[in-house]
Design a protein around this motif. Structure first.
Motif, short mmCIF file in Angstrom:
data_model
loop_
_atom_site.label_atom_id
_atom_site.label_comp_id
_atom_site.label_asym_id
_atom_site.label_seq_id
_atom_site.Cartn_x
_atom_site.Cartn_y
_atom_site.Cartn_z
N GLN A 141 3.35 2.87 -1.53
CA GLN A 141 3.29 2.92 -2.99
C GLN A 141 4.19 2.03 -3.77
N ARG A 142 5.59 2.02 -3.29
CA ARG A 142 6.51 1.33 -4.00
C ARG A 142 6.42 -0.02 -3.87
N ALA A 143 5.77 -0.52 -2.66
CA ALA A 143 5.52 -1.96 -2.63
C ALA A 143 4.46 -2.51 -3.57
N ALA A 144 3.45 -1.55 -3.96
CA ALA A 144 2.47 -2.00 -4.69
C ALA A 144 2.93 -1.81 -6.39
N THR A 145 3.86 -1.00 -6.68
CA THR A 145 4.37 -0.80 -7.97
C THR A 145 5.63 -1.87 -8.46
N ARG A 146 6.17 -2.25 -7.32
CA ARG A 146 7.29 -3.21 -7.73
C ARG A 146 6.87 -4.47 -7.99
N LEU B 43 0.50 3.31 -9.70
CA LEU B 43 -0.62 2.91 -8.84
C LEU B 43 -2.03 2.95 -9.46
N LYS B 44 -2.18 4.06 -10.24
CA LYS B 44 -3.36 4.51 -10.99
C LYS B 44 -3.61 3.25 -11.65
N LYS B 45 -2.65 2.58 -12.54
CA LYS B 45 -3.05 1.62 -13.48
C LYS B 45 -3.30 0.26 -12.80
N ILE B 46 -2.74 0.22 -11.40
CA ILE B 46 -3.08 -0.98 -10.36
C ILE B 46 -4.62 -0.83 -10.23
N GLN B 47 -4.93 0.42 -9.79
CA GLN B 47 -6.23 0.43 -9.29
C GLN B 47 -7.45 0.39 -10.55
N ALA B 48 -6.85 0.66 -11.58
CA ALA B 48 -7.79 0.35 -12.97
C ALA B 48 -7.81 -1.05 -13.14
N ALA B 49 -6.80 -1.84 -13.03
CA ALA B 49 -6.79 -3.07 -13.12
C ALA B 49 -7.62 -4.02 -12.31
N TYR C 178 6.49 -4.51 15.07
CA TYR C 178 6.45 -3.41 15.88
C TYR C 178 5.80 -3.75 17.28
N CYS C 179 5.14 -4.87 17.42
CA CYS C 179 4.95 -5.45 18.69
C CYS C 179 5.78 -5.75 19.85
N GLU C 180 7.01 -6.01 19.06
CA GLU C 180 8.30 -6.23 19.84
C GLU C 180 8.79 -5.06 20.95
N TYR C 181 8.43 -3.81 20.25
CA TYR C 181 8.86 -2.50 21.09
C TYR C 181 7.75 -1.29 21.37
N LEU C 182 6.72 -1.85 20.87
CA LEU C 182 5.47 -1.01 21.29
C LEU C 182 4.19 -1.78 21.82
N ASP C 183 3.74 -1.18 22.86
CA ASP C 183 2.49 -1.95 23.23
C ASP C 183 1.24 -1.68 22.49
N ILE C 184 1.19 -2.46 21.29
CA ILE C 184 -0.20 -2.17 20.14
C ILE C 184 -1.30 -2.87 20.67
N LYS C 185 -2.40 -2.30 21.02
CA LYS C 185 -3.71 -3.03 21.11
C LYS C 185 -4.55 -2.75 19.81
N ASN C 186 -4.25 -1.70 19.07
CA ASN C 186 -5.16 -1.06 17.96
C ASN C 186 -4.29 -0.64 16.91
N VAL C 187 -4.83 -0.75 15.77
CA VAL C 187 -4.05 -0.44 14.47
C VAL C 187 -4.93 0.23 13.36
N LEU C 188 -4.58 1.39 13.11
CA LEU C 188 -5.60 2.00 11.94
C LEU C 188 -4.59 2.18 10.75
N ILE C 189 -5.08 1.78 9.49
CA ILE C 189 -4.06 1.78 8.28
C ILE C 189 -4.95 2.56 7.39
N LEU C 190 -4.15 3.73 6.85
CA LEU C 190 -4.73 4.83 5.85
C LEU C 190 -3.80 4.88 4.76
N GLY C 191 -4.08 5.90 3.90
CA GLY C 191 -3.08 6.28 2.96
C GLY C 191 -3.61 5.93 1.33
N ARG C 192 -2.94 6.47 0.53
CA ARG C 192 -3.20 6.21 -0.96
C ARG C 192 -3.15 5.02 -1.47
N VAL C 193 -2.53 3.81 -1.04
CA VAL C 193 -2.46 2.64 -1.36
C VAL C 193 -3.75 1.74 -1.03
N THR C 194 -4.27 2.46 0.20
CA THR C 194 -5.67 1.80 0.64
C THR C 194 -6.69 2.23 0.22
#
Length: 268
Positions: A175-180, A212-218, A246-262
């Motif tokens: 959220q703070r990434a969006a608001t800043r 964030l609501k103002k961003i979504q309204a915009a 993160y791939c430098e220390y985790l064997d990542i083959k798939n990523v799922l992104i959720l949350g209020r910013v999405t």
């Protein structure tokens, strides 16, 4: 590794204690019967405030009382440490309860959705929640939170109120990434939501949730959408670098992104 139950049959209640809101859901045999989201300020020092906001969970037969660490150590040990066990015993008759963070929930859910492991779950909520499941679907068993890990090594990177460091991932993913970035994104903001205002640089997430609501309204306004979209595009660039790191220390083959910013038009 920790094996997390994945059976969703029967009657179940889940609630997420976020920094900006409390989310609850009632499920029967995998079908969502009711869900609810209640805004709250986790930093409010008044226990009665949290009692009142706990009613949103009790409507689903849950119960929430959060006492802040500023209270005495005895009260903290008595009321806060066993809070989830008390919820299970007092409100649900001693039914089993599982406590994991939102990022791990995302990882487990993603693994169930695609039938594969080696999956990183990222929740772009008030901060960045993260979790990882191995190829066999088990959790790591150690803290996955990447929010306060170094992300931007620029000594002039944005700081936060939780640590003495600069460039933490929480300021780039969440959220703070969006608001800043809201002002640069052309969002019409009141003075108390400007990036340098004290309200936007304190522990409370209340003003960030409203911003964030103002961003979504915009994003819904054709006249402001082109510039506001750049907020989400910037976060997308941050996300690309983050996953690579993160791939430098985790064997990542798939990523799922959720949350209020999405939520909203910005991520479509």
């Amino acid at each position: 590794p920790i094996v997390c139950g994945k059976v969703a049959s029967g009657c179940r209640i889940a609630f997420d204690l976020g920094k900006s809101d409390v989310k609850t859901v009632a499920v029967k045999d995998g079908e969502v019967l009711h869900s609810e989201e209640t805004e709250w300020d986790v930093t409010n020092p008044d226990p009665q405030y949290h009692q009142r906001h706990g009613r949103g969970v009790r409507r689903q037969r849950g119960h929430l009382v959060r006492l802040l660490p500023e209270r005495s150590k005895d009260i903290y040990k008595e009321k806060v440490v066993p809070i989830f066990k008390n919820i299970a015993n007092n409100e649900f008759g001693g039914v089993p309860i599982k406590v994991i963070n939102d990022g791990e929930v995302t990882a487990v859910a993603g693994s169930q959705m695609i039938g594969e492991g080696s999956l990183l779950g990222i929740s772009l909520g008030s901060s960045e929640g993260s979790g990882y499941v191995y190829a066999d679907g088990s959790l790591t068993g150690w803290i996955n939170e990447n929010a306060y890990n170094p992300f931007d090594l620029n000594p002039e990177g944005p700081g936060n109120v939780w640590s003495p460091h600069r460039g933490d991932a929480s300021m780039y993913l969440g959220q703070r990434a969006a608001t800043r970035l809201a002002k640069k994104g052309g969002v019409d903001l009141p003075e108390d939501m400007m990036p340098d205002h004290p309200n936007m640089n304190c522990a409370s997430h209340v003003h960030h949730a409203q911003c964030l609501k103002k961003i979504q309204a915009a994003m819904k306004d054709p006249t402001t959408e082109p510039q506001a979209r750049k907020i989400y595009e910037s976060i997308g660039v941050y996300m690309g670098y983050a996953v690579a790191q993160y791939c430098e220390y985790l064997d990542i083959k798939n990523v799922l992104i959720l949350g209020r910013v999405t939520t909203g038009l910005g991520t479509r």
